[in-house]
Design an enzyme around this catalytic site. Sequence first.
Site, PDB file in Angstrom:
ATOM      1  N   ASP A 270       8.016 -34.608 -41.064  1.00 35.47           N
ATOM      2  CA  ASP A 270       8.518 -35.282 -42.458  1.00 35.47           C
ATOM      3  C   ASP A 270       9.932 -36.096 -42.093  1.00 35.47           C
ATOM      4  OD1 ASP A 270       8.919 -35.831 -45.239  1.00 35.47           O
ATOM      5  OD2 ASP A 270       7.030 -34.904 -45.308  1.00 35.47           O
TER       6      ASP A 270
ATOM      7  N   HIS B 233      12.340 -36.019 -49.147  1.00 30.14           N
ATOM      8  CA  HIS B 233      10.836 -35.883 -49.044  1.00 30.14           C
ATOM      9  C   HIS B 233      10.663 -34.793 -48.289  1.00 30.14           C
ATOM     10  CE1 HIS B 233       6.690 -36.589 -47.937  1.00 30.14           C
ATOM     11  NE2 HIS B 233       6.589 -37.323 -49.005  1.00 30.14           N
TER      12      HIS B 233
ATOM     13  N   SER C 194       1.598 -36.679 -50.772  1.00 31.75           N
ATOM     14  CA  SER C 194       2.653 -36.049 -50.158  1.00 31.75           C
ATOM     15  C   SER C 194       2.652 -34.458 -50.823  1.00 31.75           C
ATOM     16  CB  SER C 194       3.853 -36.700 -50.047  1.00 31.75           C
ATOM     17  OG  SER C 194       3.834 -37.490 -49.110  1.00 31.75           O
TER      18      SER C 194
END
EC number: 3.4.21.-
Length: 398
Positions: free
Chosen positions: A159, A190, A344
Amino acid sequence: MVFLGKILPLALAALSVNGAEILSAPGAENIPNGYIVVMKEGTSTQDFDAHREWVASVHHERLARRGSTNVGGMRHTYNFNQGFMGYAGTFDEETIQEIANRDDVAYIERDQIMKASAIQTQRNVPSWGLARVSSRQPGGRDYSYDSTAGQGVTAYIIDTGIDIRHTDFGGRAVWGTNTVDRRNEDCNGHGTHVAGTTGGTSFGVAKRARLVAVKVLDCNGSGSNSAVIAGMQWAMQHASQNDPRRAVANMSLGGGYSQASNQAAAAIVRAGIFLAVAAGNDNRDARSFSPASEPTVCTAAASHVRDGKASFSNWGQLVDVYAPGQDIISARPGGGSRSLSGTSMASPHVCGLGAYLIGLGRGSGGGLCDTIKRMALPVISNPGSGTTNRLINNGVSQ
């Protein structure tokens, strides 16, 4: 594999060349002069080394001829030891045509931008996703789980990186590698959010798992497919040096259909590592996106608090399960928390559940996705055409 064969003509456009095809995903954000070269199966290490030496000499000869200072050339080398060998870099059209004409090249793919799959932020919303994993009915407020909680399992978060100092990780998060830039930190947020859902003490499904940051996306949440594949290779090799049967990985990212990305993902699964992947946020069939379209990974679509398909979530026969993915609260860099929505957020629930089940001795690797599907509840309303209606559950009924 028959189904994948049906997908390929719909998902890839090929440039006609006298040799290996140069593939490009329709609608993809291609990187100028960026290519991923995949060798034919059975290529020996010695032949691969000789091929790369030849490529380097051809590339430098072209630069010298033009008097160019634009170095480019090979950037990443791949050898997954699971039927996927190749390299990526920046090459001019003449060089890539010469490479395509080589007998040892299976195919060439245009490098493209891959992006994190979170789409929206909403503050001060109820945290419901974790409770839903252990509840048989919506609306639960407690998360029940076995105290092993993924102990002894390593989760690779592929990520934007992880804020490994965040208190919710309790010292269990470590830095692994960075294939995208020189900032060994999560400057986007994120990845930290994803890691929190996977294994955070407060926000996570597998609260005692070890978390490893594999940074492949930059501060904007994007990166090249070639850099993503390099991170995938690092995670597979690192896990294989230890015990891949006690390893899971999460990829809350994606791009257009990529045969190279799917092949790399399949190699990870063949190595014995459980791989959870976000289905994507385009409200389209997941077969057009990678790595979500790889049949051997565990592809997660996103549900909302009322057990329906989140409006943005991709769908289709390649979706394995639904997981909570709308208004999910988890860790943010620098401390504290925030809410994000997207597939996600669904995928790390699945990854965390995989780590949790490995800790319980309930399976490992690719077969673990089948276990998760069997345990899931058939409750999702309007899941999408040809899509499963099963929502993940850890088996601790409430």
